[in-house]
Design an enzyme around this catalytic site. Structure first.
Site, PDB file in Angstrom:
ATOM      1  N   LYS A   9      24.693  20.580  -5.474  1.00 42.23           N
ATOM      2  CA  LYS A   9      24.426  21.433  -3.675  1.00 42.23           C
ATOM      3  C   LYS A   9      23.442  22.495  -3.580  1.00 42.23           C
ATOM      4  O   LYS A   9      22.810  22.884  -4.201  1.00 42.23           O
ATOM      5  CB  LYS A   9      26.280  21.531  -3.363  1.00 42.23           C
ATOM      6  CG  LYS A   9      26.786  20.626  -3.589  1.00 42.23           C
ATOM      7  CD  LYS A   9      28.088  20.939  -2.876  1.00 42.23           C
ATOM      8  CE  LYS A   9      29.330  20.364  -2.779  1.00 42.23           C
ATOM      9  NZ  LYS A   9      31.082  20.809  -2.829  1.00 42.23           N
ATOM     10  N   TYR A  49      28.905  12.878   3.933  1.00 38.21           N
ATOM     11  CA  TYR A  49      31.709  13.130   4.080  1.00 38.21           C
ATOM     12  C   TYR A  49      32.346  12.539   4.959  1.00 38.21           C
ATOM     13  O   TYR A  49      32.838  13.251   6.154  1.00 38.21           O
ATOM     14  CB  TYR A  49      31.134  14.947   4.631  1.00 38.21           C
ATOM     15  CG  TYR A  49      30.432  15.376   3.468  1.00 38.21           C
ATOM     16  CD1 TYR A  49      31.857  15.436   2.070  1.00 38.21           C
ATOM     17  CD2 TYR A  49      29.515  16.127   3.103  1.00 38.21           C
ATOM     18  CE1 TYR A  49      31.402  15.782   1.167  1.00 38.21           C
ATOM     19  CE2 TYR A  49      29.289  17.008   1.457  1.00 38.21           C
ATOM     20  CZ  TYR A  49      30.155  17.094   1.010  1.00 38.21           C
ATOM     21  OH  TYR A  49      30.047  17.432  -0.638  1.00 38.21           O
ATOM     22  N   PHE A  57      36.710  22.238   8.814  1.00 37.49           N
ATOM     23  CA  PHE A  57      35.461  23.095   7.781  1.00 37.49           C
ATOM     24  C   PHE A  57      33.839  22.153   8.005  1.00 37.49           C
ATOM     25  O   PHE A  57      33.085  22.310   7.372  1.00 37.49           O
ATOM     26  CB  PHE A  57      35.970  23.106   6.352  1.00 37.49           C
ATOM     27  CG  PHE A  57      36.218  22.615   5.966  1.00 37.49           C
ATOM     28  CD1 PHE A  57      35.440  21.148   5.079  1.00 37.49           C
ATOM     29  CD2 PHE A  57      38.189  22.201   5.587  1.00 37.49           C
ATOM     30  CE1 PHE A  57      35.673  20.363   4.531  1.00 37.49           C
ATOM     31  CE2 PHE A  57      38.048  21.092   4.381  1.00 37.49           C
ATOM     32  CZ  PHE A  57      37.536  20.040   4.192  1.00 37.49           C
ATOM     33  N   ARG A  85      34.746  14.569 -12.542  1.00 42.68           N
ATOM     34  CA  ARG A  85      35.899  15.359 -11.868  1.00 42.68           C
ATOM     35  C   ARG A  85      36.446  16.762 -12.669  1.00 42.68           C
ATOM     36  O   ARG A  85      37.013  17.720 -12.053  1.00 42.68           O
ATOM     37  CB  ARG A  85      37.380  14.733 -10.963  1.00 42.68           C
ATOM     38  CG  ARG A  85      36.651  13.445  -9.763  1.00 42.68           C
ATOM     39  CD  ARG A  85      36.408  14.026  -8.690  1.00 42.68           C
ATOM     40  NE  ARG A  85      37.463  14.512  -8.505  1.00 42.68           N
ATOM     41  CZ  ARG A  85      37.270  15.445  -7.017  1.00 42.68           C
ATOM     42  NH1 ARG A  85      35.994  15.036  -6.468  1.00 42.68           N
ATOM     43  NH2 ARG A  85      38.703  15.167  -6.435  1.00 42.68           N
ATOM     44  N   THR A  91      38.543  21.459  -6.275  1.00 40.70           N
ATOM     45  CA  THR A  91      37.666  21.588  -5.018  1.00 40.70           C
ATOM     46  C   THR A  91      38.113  23.420  -4.999  1.00 40.70           C
ATOM     47  O   THR A  91      36.394  23.412  -4.702  1.00 40.70           O
ATOM     48  CB  THR A  91      38.054  21.103  -4.065  1.00 40.70           C
ATOM     49  OG1 THR A  91      39.001  19.820  -4.356  1.00 40.70           O
ATOM     50  CG2 THR A  91      37.779  21.119  -2.646  1.00 40.70           C
ATOM     51  N   ARG A 102      32.912  24.471 -11.641  1.00 45.66           N
ATOM     52  CA  ARG A 102      33.393  25.441 -10.546  1.00 45.66           C
ATOM     53  C   ARG A 102      33.837  26.280 -11.022  1.00 45.66           C
ATOM     54  O   ARG A 102      33.778  28.396 -10.523  1.00 45.66           O
ATOM     55  CB  ARG A 102      33.685  24.720  -9.604  1.00 45.66           C
ATOM     56  CG  ARG A 102      33.729  23.908  -8.765  1.00 45.66           C
ATOM     57  CD  ARG A 102      33.939  22.739  -7.978  1.00 45.66           C
ATOM     58  NE  ARG A 102      33.739  22.043  -7.044  1.00 45.66           N
ATOM     59  CZ  ARG A 102      34.022  20.815  -6.581  1.00 45.66           C
ATOM     60  NH1 ARG A 102      34.941  20.003  -6.817  1.00 45.66           N
ATOM     61  NH2 ARG A 102      33.278  20.079  -5.588  1.00 45.66           N
ATOM     62  N   ASN A 112      30.678  25.626  -3.678  1.00 46.05           N
ATOM     63  CA  ASN A 112      31.510  25.047  -5.332  1.00 46.05           C
ATOM     64  C   ASN A 112      30.552  24.168  -5.360  1.00 46.05           C
ATOM     65  O   ASN A 112      30.792  23.286  -6.259  1.00 46.05           O
ATOM     66  CB  ASN A 112      32.506  24.105  -4.693  1.00 46.05           C
ATOM     67  CG  ASN A 112      32.419  23.329  -3.765  1.00 46.05           C
ATOM     68  OD1 ASN A 112      31.339  23.027  -3.272  1.00 46.05           O
ATOM     69  ND2 ASN A 112      33.530  22.857  -3.794  1.00 46.05           N
ATOM     70  N   HIS A 115      29.500  18.229  -6.744  1.00 50.31           N
ATOM     71  CA  HIS A 115      30.239  17.080  -5.587  1.00 50.31           C
ATOM     72  C   HIS A 115      30.369  16.414  -6.311  1.00 50.31           C
ATOM     73  O   HIS A 115      28.919  15.769  -7.284  1.00 50.31           O
ATOM     74  CB  HIS A 115      29.399  16.332  -4.129  1.00 50.31           C
ATOM     75  CG  HIS A 115      29.993  15.049  -4.454  1.00 50.31           C
ATOM     76  ND1 HIS A 115      31.022  15.523  -2.900  1.00 50.31           N
ATOM     77  CD2 HIS A 115      29.370  13.892  -4.445  1.00 50.31           C
ATOM     78  CE1 HIS A 115      31.283  14.627  -3.457  1.00 50.31           C
ATOM     79  NE2 HIS A 115      30.761  13.087  -4.237  1.00 50.31           N
ATOM     80  N   GLU A 126      29.116   5.597  -2.827  1.00 51.03           N
ATOM     81  CA  GLU A 126      27.836   6.740  -3.064  1.00 51.03           C
ATOM     82  C   GLU A 126      26.484   6.480  -3.382  1.00 51.03           C
ATOM     83  O   GLU A 126      25.752   6.568  -2.854  1.00 51.03           O
ATOM     84  CB  GLU A 126      29.019   8.119  -3.368  1.00 51.03           C
ATOM     85  CG  GLU A 126      29.361   8.399  -1.825  1.00 51.03           C
ATOM     86  CD  GLU A 126      30.758   9.704  -2.869  1.00 51.03           C
ATOM     87  OE1 GLU A 126      30.871  10.108  -4.273  1.00 51.03           O
ATOM     88  OE2 GLU A 126      31.778  10.174  -2.359  1.00 51.03           O
TER      89      GLU A 126
HETATM   90  P1  ADP Z   1      35.562  17.862  -3.211  1.00 51.57           P
HETATM   91  O1  ADP Z   1      34.015  17.947  -3.467  1.00 51.57           O
HETATM   92  O2  ADP Z   1      36.465  18.523  -4.389  1.00 51.57           O
HETATM   93  O3  ADP Z   1      36.246  16.099  -3.731  1.00 51.57           O
HETATM   94  P2  ADP Z   1      36.582  17.624  -0.705  1.00 51.57           P
HETATM   95  O4  ADP Z   1      36.502  16.353  -0.665  1.00 51.57           O
HETATM   96  O5  ADP Z   1      38.319  17.415  -0.431  1.00 51.57           O
HETATM   97  O6  ADP Z   1      36.523  17.775  -2.488  1.00 51.57           O
HETATM   98  O7  ADP Z   1      35.774  18.154  -0.113  1.00 51.57           O
HETATM   99  C1  ADP Z   1      34.704  18.179   0.227  1.00 51.57           C
HETATM  100  C2  ADP Z   1      33.925  19.614   0.157  1.00 51.57           C
HETATM  101  O8  ADP Z   1      34.248  19.694   1.554  1.00 51.57           O
HETATM  102  C3  ADP Z   1      34.352  20.325  -0.869  1.00 51.57           C
HETATM  103  O9  ADP Z   1      33.952  20.332  -2.112  1.00 51.57           O
HETATM  104  C4  ADP Z   1      33.668  21.845  -0.347  1.00 51.57           C
HETATM  105  O10 ADP Z   1      32.667  22.130  -0.465  1.00 51.57           O
HETATM  106  C5  ADP Z   1      34.179  21.850   0.902  1.00 51.57           C
HETATM  107  N1  ADP Z   1      35.638  21.908   1.567  1.00 51.57           N
HETATM  108  C6  ADP Z   1      37.044  21.635   1.354  1.00 51.57           C
HETATM  109  N2  ADP Z   1      37.402  22.481   1.950  1.00 51.57           N
HETATM  110  C7  ADP Z   1      36.941  23.189   2.315  1.00 51.57           C
HETATM  111  C8  ADP Z   1      38.105  24.543   3.350  1.00 51.57           C
HETATM  112  N3  ADP Z   1      38.822  24.557   2.970  1.00 51.57           N
HETATM  113  N4  ADP Z   1      37.404  25.344   3.287  1.00 51.57           N
HETATM  114  C9  ADP Z   1      35.247  24.695   3.596  1.00 51.57           C
HETATM  115  N5  ADP Z   1      34.737  24.053   2.808  1.00 51.57           N
HETATM  116  C10 ADP Z   1      35.586  23.093   2.153  1.00 51.57           C
END
Ligand code: ADP
Length: 148
Positions: A9, A49, A57, A85, A91, A102, A112, A115, A126
């Site tokens: 990212k 997304y 968010f 992962r 996450t 992370r 974070n 992805h 994707e």
């Molecule tokens: P991951 O990236 O671990 O698969 P998710 O698909 O749930 O997690 O979320 C996608 C991305 O959205 C996360 O990596 C993070 O950057 C962001 N995100 C998720 N939850 C939150 C939150 N509560 N507040 C802000 N950003 C969030």
């Protein structure tokens, strides 16, 4: 062989973590099959997304992803989706174990660093979205030193 989509990212790129992150996947034994640095626009980030569009968010997440260049990659190997992962960590970096990307390099959930696809099917979607031009076809000459 299984493939996953990994994206460094904008914060990971700005913080100079590209080499470190690539190194972790390389040293594990996975094969790099696609790699490019690009800045995506809002529509593209929203498509990536789309599953999260109802989340509070979502807008902040899209702003974050379009805020600078990202490094898009395809990595290949046995179990690469699940293991990828694990290499990435939870996450929320506060819940990511030390030793994960992370866990070692991030603090806030909204910054974070990386992805990784969460399933083989989402990886397929994707990869098609991010690499419509296709990816490299090659096989590491180390294959028999990594797989029995
Ligand atoms: P991951 O990236 O671990 O698969 P998710 O698909 O749930 O997690 O979320 C996608 C991305 O959205 C996360 O990596 C993070 O950057 C962001 N995100 C998720 N939850 C939150 C939150 N509560 N507040 C802000 N950003 C969030």
């Amino acid at each position: 062989m299984e493939q996953t989509f990994i994206m460094i990212k904008p914060d990971g790129v700005q913080r100079g973590l590209v080499g470190e992150i690539i190194g972790r996947f390389e040293k594990k034994g996975f094969s790099l099959k696609g790699l490019k640095l690009l800045t995506v626009d809002r529509a593209f980030a929203e498509k990536h997304y789309a599953d999260l569009s109802a989340k509070p968010f979502f807008n902040g997440l899209v702003e974050y992803i379009i805020s600078g260049p990202v490094v898009a990659m395809v990595w290949e190997g046995k179990g690469v989706v699940t293991t990828g992962r694990k290499i990435i960590g939870a996450t929320n970096p506060a819940e990511s174990a030390p030793g994960t990307i992370r866990g070692d390099y991030a603090i806030d959930i909204g910054r974070n660093v990386i992805h990784g696809s969460d399933a083989v099917e989402s990886a397929r979607k994707e990869i098609a979205l991010w690499f419509p031009e296709g990816i490299a076809e090659w096989r590491s000459s180390l294959h028999s030193w990594i797989y029995e």
